[in-house]
Design a protein around this motif. Structure first.
Motif, PDB file in Angstrom:
ATOM      1  N   TYR A 114       0.706  -1.119  -0.043  1.00 28.73           N
ATOM      2  CA  TYR A 114      -0.002   0.104   0.207  1.00 28.73           C
ATOM      3  C   TYR A 114       0.980   1.266   0.037  1.00 28.73           C
ATOM      4  N   PRO A 115       1.885   1.457   0.699  1.00 35.79           N
ATOM      5  CA  PRO A 115       2.866   2.629   0.663  1.00 35.79           C
ATOM      6  C   PRO A 115       3.233   3.021  -0.890  1.00 35.79           C
ATOM      7  N   SER A 116       3.303   2.080  -1.650  1.00 29.17           N
ATOM      8  CA  SER A 116       3.559   2.461  -2.914  1.00 29.17           C
ATOM      9  C   SER A 116       2.618   2.975  -3.715  1.00 29.17           C
ATOM     10  N   ILE A 117       1.377   2.623  -3.355  1.00 29.05           N
ATOM     11  CA  ILE A 117       0.272   3.294  -4.105  1.00 29.05           C
ATOM     12  C   ILE A 117      -0.083   4.405  -3.679  1.00 29.05           C
ATOM     13  N   GLU A 118      -0.208   4.687  -2.371  1.00 37.54           N
ATOM     14  CA  GLU A 118      -0.379   5.728  -1.520  1.00 37.54           C
ATOM     15  C   GLU A 118       0.527   7.062  -1.998  1.00 37.54           C
ATOM     16  N   ALA A 119       1.826   6.527  -2.204  1.00 32.43           N
ATOM     17  CA  ALA A 119       2.598   7.508  -2.648  1.00 32.43           C
ATOM     18  C   ALA A 119       2.243   8.004  -4.200  1.00 32.43           C
ATOM     19  N   ALA A 120       1.893   7.012  -4.884  1.00 24.72           N
ATOM     20  CA  ALA A 120       1.598   7.195  -6.433  1.00 24.72           C
ATOM     21  C   ALA A 120       0.136   8.387  -6.271  1.00 24.72           C
ATOM     22  N   LEU A 121      -0.614   7.879  -5.576  1.00 25.20           N
ATOM     23  CA  LEU A 121      -1.799   8.626  -5.709  1.00 25.20           C
ATOM     24  C   LEU A 121      -1.509  10.077  -4.962  1.00 25.20           C
ATOM     25  N   SER A 122      -0.738  10.379  -4.048  1.00 29.37           N
ATOM     26  CA  SER A 122      -0.180  11.823  -3.678  1.00 29.37           C
ATOM     27  C   SER A 122       0.788  12.324  -4.784  1.00 29.37           C
ATOM     28  N   ARG A 123       0.748  11.643  -5.916  1.00 28.84           N
ATOM     29  CA  ARG A 123       1.617  12.240  -7.076  1.00 28.84           C
ATOM     30  C   ARG A 123       3.225  12.301  -6.826  1.00 28.84           C
ATOM     31  N   LYS A 124       3.724  11.309  -5.916  1.00 26.42           N
ATOM     32  CA  LYS A 124       4.957  11.459  -5.567  1.00 26.42           C
ATOM     33  C   LYS A 124       5.701  10.141  -6.055  1.00 26.42           C
ATOM     34  N   ALA A 125       7.127  10.315  -6.094  1.00 25.39           N
ATOM     35  CA  ALA A 125       7.799   9.269  -6.768  1.00 25.39           C
ATOM     36  C   ALA A 125       8.110   8.376  -5.530  1.00 25.39           C
ATOM     37  N   THR A 126       8.442   7.122  -5.972  1.00 21.71           N
ATOM     38  CA  THR A 126       9.003   6.163  -4.802  1.00 21.71           C
ATOM     39  C   THR A 126      10.053   5.748  -5.250  1.00 21.71           C
ATOM     40  N   LEU A 127      11.200   5.775  -4.177  1.00 21.74           N
ATOM     41  CA  LEU A 127      12.395   5.193  -4.022  1.00 21.74           C
ATOM     42  C   LEU A 127      12.457   3.786  -3.680  1.00 21.74           C
ATOM     43  N   ALA A 165       4.236   8.661 -11.632  1.00 21.97           N
ATOM     44  CA  ALA A 165       3.651   7.790 -10.757  1.00 21.97           C
ATOM     45  C   ALA A 165       2.087   7.712 -10.712  1.00 21.97           C
ATOM     46  N   TYR A 166       1.537   8.797 -10.460  1.00 23.65           N
ATOM     47  CA  TYR A 166      -0.095   8.975 -10.649  1.00 23.65           C
ATOM     48  C   TYR A 166      -0.530   8.528 -11.839  1.00 23.65           C
ATOM     49  N   ASP A 167       0.022   8.525 -13.137  1.00 25.72           N
ATOM     50  CA  ASP A 167      -0.468   7.949 -14.330  1.00 25.72           C
ATOM     51  C   ASP A 167      -0.183   6.572 -14.432  1.00 25.72           C
ATOM     52  N   ARG A 168       0.577   6.029 -13.999  1.00 23.50           N
ATOM     53  CA  ARG A 168       0.943   4.715 -13.700  1.00 23.50           C
ATOM     54  C   ARG A 168      -0.262   3.816 -13.192  1.00 23.50           C
ATOM     55  N   LEU A 169      -0.808   4.436 -12.389  1.00 19.14           N
ATOM     56  CA  LEU A 169      -2.145   3.753 -11.848  1.00 19.14           C
ATOM     57  C   LEU A 169      -2.982   3.498 -12.706  1.00 19.14           C
ATOM     58  N   ALA A 170      -3.331   4.328 -13.649  1.00 19.54           N
ATOM     59  CA  ALA A 170      -4.220   4.412 -14.451  1.00 19.54           C
ATOM     60  C   ALA A 170      -3.563   3.375 -15.588  1.00 19.54           C
ATOM     61  N   GLU A 171      -2.588   3.538 -15.861  1.00 18.94           N
ATOM     62  CA  GLU A 171      -2.060   2.267 -16.966  1.00 18.94           C
ATOM     63  C   GLU A 171      -2.256   0.978 -16.590  1.00 18.94           C
ATOM     64  N   LEU A 172      -2.048   0.811 -15.043  1.00 17.45           N
ATOM     65  CA  LEU A 172      -2.087  -0.497 -14.508  1.00 17.45           C
ATOM     66  C   LEU A 172      -3.770  -0.918 -14.275  1.00 17.45           C
ATOM     67  N   GLY A 173      -4.355   0.008 -14.294  1.00  8.86           N
ATOM     68  CA  GLY A 173      -5.997  -0.221 -13.919  1.00  8.86           C
ATOM     69  C   GLY A 173      -6.070  -0.442 -12.473  1.00  8.86           C
ATOM     70  N   ILE A 174      -5.251   0.392 -11.738  1.00  3.89           N
ATOM     71  CA  ILE A 174      -5.445   0.160 -10.277  1.00  3.89           C
ATOM     72  C   ILE A 174      -6.588   1.126  -9.693  1.00  3.89           C
ATOM     73  N   ASP A 175      -7.512   0.588 -10.060  1.00  2.00           N
ATOM     74  CA  ASP A 175      -8.912   1.509  -9.326  1.00  2.00           C
ATOM     75  C   ASP A 175      -9.956   0.618  -9.152  1.00  2.00           C
ATOM     76  N   TRP A 176     -10.980   1.154  -8.345  1.00  2.66           N
ATOM     77  CA  TRP A 176     -12.090   0.251  -7.965  1.00  2.66           C
ATOM     78  C   TRP A 176     -12.851  -0.062  -8.896  1.00  2.66           C
ATOM     79  N   ALA A 177     -13.172   0.824  -9.818  1.00  2.00           N
ATOM     80  CA  ALA A 177     -14.120   0.553 -10.940  1.00  2.00           C
ATOM     81  C   ALA A 177     -13.497  -0.697 -11.689  1.00  2.00           C
ATOM     82  N   THR A 178     -12.087  -0.764 -12.293  1.00  4.76           N
ATOM     83  CA  THR A 178     -11.775  -1.936 -12.856  1.00  4.76           C
ATOM     84  C   THR A 178     -11.851  -3.160 -11.786  1.00  4.76           C
TER      85      THR A 178
END
Lengths: 344, 437, 345
Positions: free
Chosen positions: A262-275, A324-337
């Motif tokens: 979850y930390p990876s997603i939360e960061a991406a949703l916050s538009r932050k890069a992950t190291l 990172a934020y866009d990547r979520l959409a790319e991978l379809g990481i959302d509840w509708a999917t």
């Protein structure tokens, strides 16, 4: 439709295994379904394994609901003609951990028999399923390798993703996760002894007393206390959103985890890069080096270089956060999917 | 693979002689075997090859062997004298049972009478809805076998503890299959031929030696053979009937009197050593290996006789019916005396018949009853049993729990539990290909 | 303490036991404990599948739990060193309902074997418990009669006593609770027809079936009392129920042989309202005492009519009996705090 969500739980242990179940409920209800959550106790204890498996198998939800979604093993043993698995992990001691020090019991005939029996049981239960989903490519690979079962990766989103946002950067890299050895916050602290920029590090989370103490001692030994904060405390959801919104970037480098966490997603949703590091496992399904985060070798020096990169080119870091934020959409990481796929 | 092999090791046990061969074949196939003698008598003379075997009373050594081994095999037959150790250890070891007899009533009786009456009563109640009182009455009346077999076999109370069962013919499988959820395999019983023992030609003109060997009891039909000989003048003159093996006084008197009144030349040898038995077999023209009823899965005696190249007469029932008609003489159970008489007369009248039959019998036995094939199937069953052990433990635990709550073993109410448990059974892999050579 | 509450469940079925379990967990947490509810899918649909489900209950493992509170068969078959049973239900089809000829379990040898299995397992599981409480004296009596086991009655408290503050009577008799044949709301309507026109009745609660609702409506019309009875047959909110109780003159609750004291009676007593009940109403009679806390009638329309008339026409008498009901109720000291203390002792 009437849907039962079935999963195994450890009494009074909350977190990831339950979140994936509970966060799904409102989204299914929103889509017009009636949802019932069924939690069954399970303990990973060898002598009690088969009796528990038979108990799970006794549960027959046929004619009581229209579909069953099973999560953590051995919930996939329950009976229903429309059984959908969101398979989050095997009983790993009998699979990928068999040939490692983590097996936990001897490699003798009796345990091999148990292993073969467990694999046989899983094979049959998997073949009964109408659909098989997993939470990561790592788990899908294992299903194919050990059980010869093909599966679809369905990434689990976090609850209420719209809470997260970006509010600029305060130059601090944050790590919001459980403080445990295999999450390797100690590596980040080691790295801070080698950085050359003004980058700061903030570690927040609860964990085992011994590990937390060792972190504090390391900070002190390395004399990095002016740039490193270790906060051994529970953090509320609201505060976590706030902490992530203002950070420079997020760091999450667990050792070889199955899924991205979850930390990876939360960061991406916050538009932050992950190291992260090259051996972090599932995180690498999300993070792409230089595009939406940085992947370093798991050494203090390499991590230090990455930390410095994040700090020295803040514009670049910010645009990686957007990616990172866009990547979520790319991978379809959302509840509708999730809702669409899981009942397809 | 490492096996602890529970078997009679006493010289008087046919099964012990079979086990010597199986043991040798297992070792040749690379299996490490610890042999544990199951004979009630720890001090008796041992079969050749088992002089150094453990005894079931050597608790620490047997325990150590079990801990080191992955698999257990029990040779089981209808005699407490020979198989006491198996009954004692089976609950602890589980494992593969090689079932030599489809009827274990005598074994059950002797076990019960040796301090296990309470447990025996429970077994009778659970499996047969009967009681120890009823059983003892039946046993005392002398009609134990006829009063129970084939309906009641006394097999279930032991095979329900097995993880796998090997038996030697498929004639009475039903109670076995109903008594256990473990895999069951039918394998031709092993035997080997001692190459030093070539069959010798018979040249005793006009005279014929008929032999019956083993524990001489009613089931061996010696009386019928005496009557068969007695009813034919030529046979009375030509035949000497010899009985080799332990015999009760009452049976000895009965048979002697019968022989006298029928004018039959009868020699009762009593128990014999292995060497003496070998000589008897050598000297015999015909071996009468009759059983009525046939309760064994296969007959070590018949196979032994066939391997010595002798003409063998058997009852046409059970395992014996499977022996080829052109190699072995069959007598119908409904007219044993008549058919035995006719068979003996044929052998007497046709000079080369005995050796011709004997030669064909020997060829058949060599091809069929092979220890190397048997050992391979034992190994395969051990593997299957091992893989099934978690499933079988679950079955046992469930039936014990329900039994403790009062459910009878055959209850319809068991069906939903069976459905759940069947899910966990490991499918059998195909049997390994026969061993070459 | 880490307390696990164990109940059975059938998907989408929610009744009194489920509500009780939720409230138990809630109040355990309020008392400072960690509490979790375990709801095991156990189906009574086919009695022949029950033994397998009993074995399953025995096979589940509970780690990291300090105390287990089990509420029903076969949840109380779960193994735990510190198990307390708060018995709401045995499997009555194997016991008293069988004797009454009202059971799925047949009177065959197989049925007898099954009932014996249940009884043996019950005795074993309940004897293992640290303590066995029941929700009513009726349940305790059955446990004693059929299993020879003694138990302590620990009636479930009201979940929201603060709602039932009482208030000025508005002149109607209130009949709350589930609406079905066993609760005999039809008898109340028949009784109403024998009362003077000043007597009014409100029946409000969820009907078990649509036909139940229609029949009651038709009955009221047939007897010509449709203007004096209000039928509000649906799930009411707690506030709606409280409103109706608080302004009633008296509360009527006349089920046949109820297991326990009855929430309807408890709510009435909490709100200082007298209770009208019947001599065959079972556990209700622990609170409804004739001429003391209300009226206990023959289960006949005329007997009930007399009580309803007296309650309506003699306001001071009603008030007095209502106060007595409250005093009797509070003397039982049935609070969640007290209940939890007993369960965790």
């Amino acid at each position: 439709m009437k849907i039962a969500l079935v999963s195994s739980i450890s009494p009074f242990v909350y977190g990831g295994g339950r979140n994936i179940v509970e966060w799904l409920v409102p989204h299914l209800e929103e889509a017009g379904h009636q949802v019932e959550v069924i939690y069954l106790p399970f303990i990973d204890k060898r002598e009690a394994l088969f009796p528990q498996l038979t108990a799970y198998r006794t549960i027959d939800l046929t004619d009581q609901v229209d579909a069953v979604i099973c999560f953590r093993p051995p919930s996939h043993l329950v009976r229903h003609p429309r059984k959908i698995l969101w398979f989050i992990h095997h009983l790993r001691a009998f699979y990928d951990l068999w040939d490692t020090e983590y097996r936990g019991f001897p490699d003798d005939a009796a345990h091999r028999a148990l292993r073969d029996a467990v694999r046989n049981v899983d094979n049959v239960a998997l073949s009964e399923a109408a659909r098989v989903f997993t939470n990561s490519a790592v788990v899908s690979r294992r299903l194919l390798q050990y059980n010869q079962v093909a599966s679809e990766v369905l990434y689990p989103p976090v609850a209420e993703p719209e809470r997260f946002h970006s509010a600029g950067s305060n130059g601090t890299v944050v790590c919001v996760a459980r403080l445990e050895h295999h999450k390797r916050q100690h590596l980040l602290i080691e790295a801070m002894a080698h950085t050359s920029t003004e980058v700061r590090l903030r570690i927040v989370g609860t964990g085992s007393r011994d590990y937390v103490q060792s972190l504090a001692e390391r900070v002190s030994e390395l004399g990095v206390g002016d740039r490193v904060a270790v906060e051994d405390r529970w953090i509320s959801e609201d505060e976590k959103v706030e902490v992530l919104s203002t950070c420079l970037a997020s760091a999450y480098l667990p050792f070889d985890e199955d899924s991205y966490g979850y930390p990876s997603i939360e960061a991406a949703l916050s538009r932050k890069a992950t190291l992260t590091t090259s051996d972090a496992g599932g995180v690498l399904e999300l993070v792409q080096d230089g595009r939406n985060g940085l992947i370093a070798e798991p050494t203090p020096v390499a991590l230090a270089a990455a930390l410095d990169r994040l700090a020295s080119d803040q514009a670049r870091t910010a645009s990686m956060g957007e990616a990172a934020y866009d990547r979520l959409a790319e991978l379809g990481i959302d509840w509708a999917t999730v809702v669409n796929r899981i009942l397809a | 693979m490492r096996i602890v092999f529970f078997t009679p090791v006493g010289a008087g046990s046919a099964i012990a002689r079979v086990s010597v061969l199986v043991h040798r074949a297992l070792v040749e196939q690379g299996v490490f075997v610890d042999v544990v003698g199951t004979d009630a008598d720890v001090n008796g003379p041992r079969a050749m090859g088992f002089e150094n075997a453990l005894h079931w009373t050597d608790e620490p050594e047997v325990t150590a062997a079990l801990e080191a081994a992955g698999d257990v095999v029990h040779q089981l037959g209808n005699s407490y004298f020979f198989h006491r150790g198996t009954i004692e250890w089976l609950p602890r070891t589980g494992g593969v049972i090689c079932l030599h007899d489809f009827f274990l009533g005598s074994l059950f009786w002797e076990w019960s009478a040796n301090g296990h009456e309470v447990e025996a009563d429970r077994v009778l109640a659970e499996w047969y809805g009967s009681s120890l009182g009823d059983f003892y009455s039946l046993a005392a009346s002398g009609s134990l076998i006829s009063g129970t077999w084939p309906t009641v076999t006394f097999v279930e109370w032991l095979v329900c503890q097995a993880d796998g069962v090997i038996t030697h013919s498929d004639n009475h499988l039903t109670p076995l299959l109903e008594g256990t959820a473990a895999p069951v395999d039918v394998v031709a019983m092993p035997y080997d031929f001692d190459v030093r023992r070539e069959p010798r030609g018979r040249d005793r003109a006009g005279r014929m030696q008929v032999l019956t060997f083993g524990a001489i009891n009613r089931n061996k039909c010696a009386a019928e053979v005496i009557q068969a000989i007695g009813g034919d003048a030529e046979l009375r003159n030509a035949v000497e009937y010899r009985l080799a093996g332990s015999i009760e006084d009452s049976e000895r008197s009965l048979l002697s009197a019968l022989a006298d009144s029928n004018g039959v030349r009868l020699t009762i040898l009593g128990p014999v050593s292995s060497v003496e038995l070998a000589n008897e077999l050598d000297e015999a023209d015909v071996v009468a290996c009759l059983r009525n009823p046939s309760i064994e899965a296969a007959s070590a005696s018949a196979i032994e006789a066939m391997l010595t190249g002798k003409a063998v007469i058997v009852a046409d029932t059970g395992f014996y019916s499977s022996l080829p008609r052109d190699s072995v003489l069959h007598a119908r159970p409904e007219d044993l005396v008549g058919d035995v008489r006719r068979a003996l007369h044929r052998v007497h009248d046709e000079p080369g018949l005995a050796s011709e039959l004997g030669e064909r019998a020997r060829g058949y036995a060599l091809a069929t009853f092979r220890a190397d094939q048997y050992a391979a199937r034992v190994v395969a069953m051990c593997e299957l049993a091992s893989r099934n052990r978690p499933f079988l433990s679950a079955v046992r635990a469930t039936t014990e729990r329900l039994g403790a709550w009062g459910m009878s073993v055959n209850s319809e109410l068991l069906a939903p539990s069976r459905t759940v448990l069947d899910f966990f059974a490991i499918p059998a892999r195909p049997a390994p290909p026969p061993v070459d050579g | 303490m880490k307390v696990m509450v164990a109940n059975n469940m059938e998907p989408f079925v929610r009744g009194g036991a489920e509500l009780l379990a939720d409230n138990l967990v809630l109040h355990l947490r309020e008392a400072g404990h960690e509490a979790e509810l375990l709801r095991i899918p156990l189906s009574y649909r086919d009695w022949r599948t029950i033994p397998a489900q009993m074995v399953a209950a025995r096979n589940f493992e509970l780690a990291n739990v300090d105390r287990l509170i089990a509420l029903k068969f076969p949840a109380y078959l779960l193994r735990h060193e510190q198990k307390v049973v708060w018995l709401l239900h045995q499997y009555r089809q194997a016991y008293d309902l069988f004797d009454a000829g009202a059971s799925d379990v047949p009177a065959t040898p197989l049925g007898a074997e099954f009932r014996s299995i249940v009884a043996t397992a019950d005795s074993e599981a309940l004897s293992e418990a640290r303590a066995v409480f029941t929700n009513s004296s009726v349940t305790s009596q059955r446990l004693s009669r059929y299993n020879g086991l003694s138990s302590t009655v620990l009636p479930p408290p009201l979940n929201d006593p603060e709602r039932f503050r009482g208030g000025d009577p508005a002149g109607y008799i209130f009949a709350g609770g589930r609406v079905n044949e066993m609760k005999r709301q039809s008898l109340l309507i028949q009784a109403l027809a024998k009362t003077p026109s000043s007597v009014r009745l409100i029946i409000a609660g969820p009907p078990d079936s649509a036909s139940t609702a229609r029949e009651l409506e038709a009955l009221a019309v047939r007897l010509g009392v449709q203007d004096r009875v209000r039928l509000d047959l649906r799930f009411l909110t707690r506030d709606e129920v409280a409103e109706l109780v608080n302004h009633a003159t008296a509360c009527a609750y006349i089920p046949v042989d109820e297991d326990s004291m009855g929430y309807v009676a408890m709510e009435a007593a909490q709100a200082r309202k007298p209770i009208i009940s019947c001599s065959d109403s079972g556990g209700i009679l622990e609170l409804a005492r004739h001429a003391q806390t209300g009226w206990v009638c023959e289960p006949s329309a005329s007997s009930l009519a007399d009580a309803m008339t007296e309650a309506t026409q003699r306001a001071p008498l009603s008030r007095k009996r209502g106060v007595a009901a409250y005093e009797l109720w509070t003397s039982l000291d049935l609070s969640w705090e007290h209940t939890i203390q007993r369960l965790l002792a």
